[in-house]
Design an enzyme around this catalytic site. Structure first.
Site, short mmCIF file in Angstrom:
data_model
loop_
_atom_site.label_atom_id
_atom_site.label_comp_id
_atom_site.label_asym_id
_atom_site.label_seq_id
_atom_site.Cartn_x
_atom_site.Cartn_y
_atom_site.Cartn_z
N GLU A 18 1.28 8.42 -5.31
CA GLU A 18 0.27 8.85 -6.18
C GLU A 18 -1.07 9.46 -5.63
OE1 GLU A 18 1.81 6.51 -10.23
OE2 GLU A 18 0.54 5.55 -8.71
N CYS A 43 -8.58 10.50 -4.79
CA CYS A 43 -8.07 9.43 -3.89
C CYS A 43 -6.82 9.78 -3.36
CB CYS A 43 -8.04 8.33 -4.81
SG CYS A 43 -7.47 6.70 -4.12
N CYS A 73 3.65 -0.24 1.64
CA CYS A 73 2.54 -0.36 2.69
C CYS A 73 3.03 -1.64 3.56
CB CYS A 73 0.98 -0.70 2.36
SG CYS A 73 -0.17 -1.12 3.59
N CYS A 78 -1.05 -6.99 1.50
CA CYS A 78 -2.18 -7.85 0.70
C CYS A 78 -1.72 -8.59 -0.52
CB CYS A 78 -3.47 -6.96 0.74
SG CYS A 78 -4.02 -6.14 2.12
N CYS A 96 -2.47 -6.59 -4.03
CA CYS A 96 -2.04 -5.35 -4.00
C CYS A 96 -0.65 -4.66 -4.56
CB CYS A 96 -2.58 -4.61 -2.70
SG CYS A 96 -1.97 -2.68 -2.34
N CYS A 151 -7.62 1.27 -8.89
CA CYS A 151 -7.70 0.61 -7.38
C CYS A 151 -6.48 -0.25 -7.57
CB CYS A 151 -8.75 -0.03 -6.88
SG CYS A 151 -10.11 1.03 -6.70
#
Ligand code: SAH
Ligand code: SF4
Length: 373
Positions: free
Chosen positions: A91, A104, A111, A115, A118, A341
Site C-alpha cells: 500500500e 507514504c 517485513c 515488531c 506492527c 501507521c
C-alpha cells in the site's frame, strides 16, 4: 524481456542509452516524459527521432504496479492497494495537509523485522519491491492527484509504509535517486525521509550514497524492552544505534534525527521511561515524534497491546519537551480506511481475500470455490 525503464535511476538510464549508441540527453528526455509528463507510450514522446521510438517500443516498457483498490478517507487521506505479484499486495498512502502533500511509500511486501505492534511484521516477509514498484507508487499518486493548477501534488515522500527500507537497500537506493533527480521528480533531500528500525551498517551506507532525512523507530528507552518490541535490537543494540545516528548526521540534509516512538499503554509510556529516553538520546541532536498506537486485528486478538490514553501521551511529551527537545504527536490519519501507521494491509485476512479475488479475475477463475495454487 523488455527493460522496465522505471527500474533505472538516472545514471543507469544514461548507460542503457549509451550502450545502444544514443546520446546522454536522450535519457534525460525520456526521463522527463516518463516521470514528469507521466507518459507510458513511447510513440507519444514526440521529440525523439522515429527510429529511437521504434527501438524503445521493441526493447523497453514503462510499467507501474497494478492498482487493486483506491480509497479515500473522510479526512482526505487516500490509500492505494497495489499488486506485488501473486499473493502479495502493498500500500501507499497520501496525506494532504495545508502546505504540503506527503506520500507514504512501501519498500517490501511484508517485513522480516516483526515488531510486536506492527501489522506488516505480523504478515512475515514476502519479497523486496523492485525500484519500479517503489518509484511507481509516487508516479501513480502524482497522476491520480494532479490537476490543471497543481502538476506535482506530492511534495514530500516518507518511506514509512510497509517494509524495512534498509533491508531492501539497492532497490530503495535506486528509487530514492529517481525521486531526487531533477529530470524526474526533483524532490529535495530534506523532503524525502527514510524511516528505519535501525539497520546500523546500512545507515552508514545510506550516509555515503544518498543521505536523505532520517527517522529512526526507537519505541523503547532501554535494550531490555526494545529487544521485545523491535527484535532487530538484539542484533544492533541501542548504543550502536545511537552511534550510527551520530555518524549519519554530518551527511544528513537536516541537522537532527527524528526518533519515532509508538505509545503503548503501560509498556513504554511512563514518566520514568521518558527520562530514560532523554538520557539515552542526550548526545544525538533529535526531535521526537510520538505515534499513538493504532490497533489492527491481530494486535487486539493475540496480544494485549493498547494505545496510551491521550492524557498519558501529553504528559510523556511534556517530560521530553521540558528538556528543550522538539516533540510532536502524530495525528492519526485515515484510520477509517486502515491507512494509519502500522495498519497497512491492515486486516491480513481482508487483504488476502482481495488479492485472491483479483488473481481469480486475472486468471479467469470463478470468484470463489477453487483453491489457488
Ligand atoms: N520499517 C520502517 C518503516 C515502516 S514503519 C520502520 O519501522 O521504521 C513506519 C512507522 O510506523 C514506524 O515508526 C513504525 O514503528 C510505526 N508503526 C508500526 N506499527 C504501528 C502501529 N500499529 N501503530 C502506530 N505506529 C506503528
Ligand atoms: Fe517492519 Fe517497520 Fe513494521 Fe517493524 S515497524 S515490522 S521494521 S515495517
Amino acid at each position: 524481456m523488455p527493460t522496465n525503464l522505471l527500474d533505472l535511476d538516472g545514471a543507469s538510464l544514461r548507460t542503457w542509452f549509451a550502450q545502444r549508441g544514443h546520446k546522454e540527453f536522450r535519457a534525460r528526455q525520456v526521463s522527463k516524459w516518463m516521470h514528469q509528463r507521466l507518459v507510458d507510450d513511447f510513440e507519444q514522446m514526440t521529440d525523439l527521432a522515429r527510429d529511437l521510438r521504434e527501438r524503445l517500443v521493441a526493447e523497453a516498457c514503462i510499467q507501474e504496479p497494478q492498482v487493486i483498490s483506491d480509497r479515500t478517507a473522510a479526512d482526505g487521506t487516500r490509500k492505494w492497494l497495489f499488486s506485488a505479484g501473486p499473493g502479495n499486495a502493498v500500500e501507499a498512502v497520501f496525506i494532504p495537509e495545508e502546505q504540503r502533500g506527503t506520500l507514504c511509500v512501501s519498500t517490501q511486501a511484508g517485513c522480516a523485522v516483526d515488531c510486536a505492534f506492527c501489522s506488516t511484521g505480523k504478515q512475515g516477509f514476502a519479497r523486496n519491491l523492485t525500484p519500479a514498484e517503489i518509484v511507481g507508487q509516487l508516479r501513480l499518486a502524482n497522476r491520480a492527484l494532479r490537476s490543471a493548477t497543481d502538476e506535482r501534488p506530492v511534495t514530500n515522500v516518507v518511506l514509512m509504509g510497509m517494509g524495512e527500507p534498509l533491508l531492501n537497500f539497492d532497490n530503495t537506493l535506486a528509487a530514492l535517486r529517481v525521486m531526487l533527480d531533477d529530470d524526474a521528480y526533483g524532490l529535495s533531500r530534506r523532503r524525502v525521509t527514510l524511516s528505519t528500525s535501525g539497520v546500523v551498517p546500512m545507515m552508514d551506507r545510506l550516509a555515503q550514497s544518498c543521505p536523505v532525512a532520517l527517522a529512526v523507530s526507537l519505541h523503547a528507552p532501554n535494550d531490555r524492552l526494545r529487544d521485545e518490541l523491535v527484535p532487530l535490537n538484539r542484533k544492533y543494540p541501542l548504543a550502536e544505534l545511537m552511534a550510527a545516528c551520530q555518524r549519519y548526521l554530518p551527511h544528513a540534509p537536516r541537522d537532527f534525527v527524528t526518533f519515532e516512538y509508538v505509545m503503548l499503554d503501560g509498556v513504554n509510556d511512563s514518566d520514568a521511561q521518558a527520562h530514560e529516553l532523554l538520557a539515552l538520546t542526550r548526545d544525538v541532536p533529535c526531535k521526537f515524534n510520538l505515534i499513538p498506537f493504532n490497533p489492527f486485528s491481530v494486535s487486539t486478538t493475540r496480544t494485549a497491546l493498547r494505545r496510551s490514553p491521550a492524557a498519558r501521551i501529553r504528559q510523556f511529551a511534556a517530560v521530553l519537551a521540558a528538556s528543550g527537545r522538539v516533540v510532536t504527536t502524530r495525528k492519526t490519519r485515515g484510520d477509517d480506511i486502515d491507512a494509519a501507521c502500522g495498519q497497512l494491509a491492515g486486516s491480513v485476512a481482508d487483504r488476502t481475500a482481495r488479492v485472491v479475488r483479483l488473481e481469480r479475475r486475472v486468471r479467469g477463475l470463478p470468484a470463489d470455490g477453487v483453491a489457488l495454487a
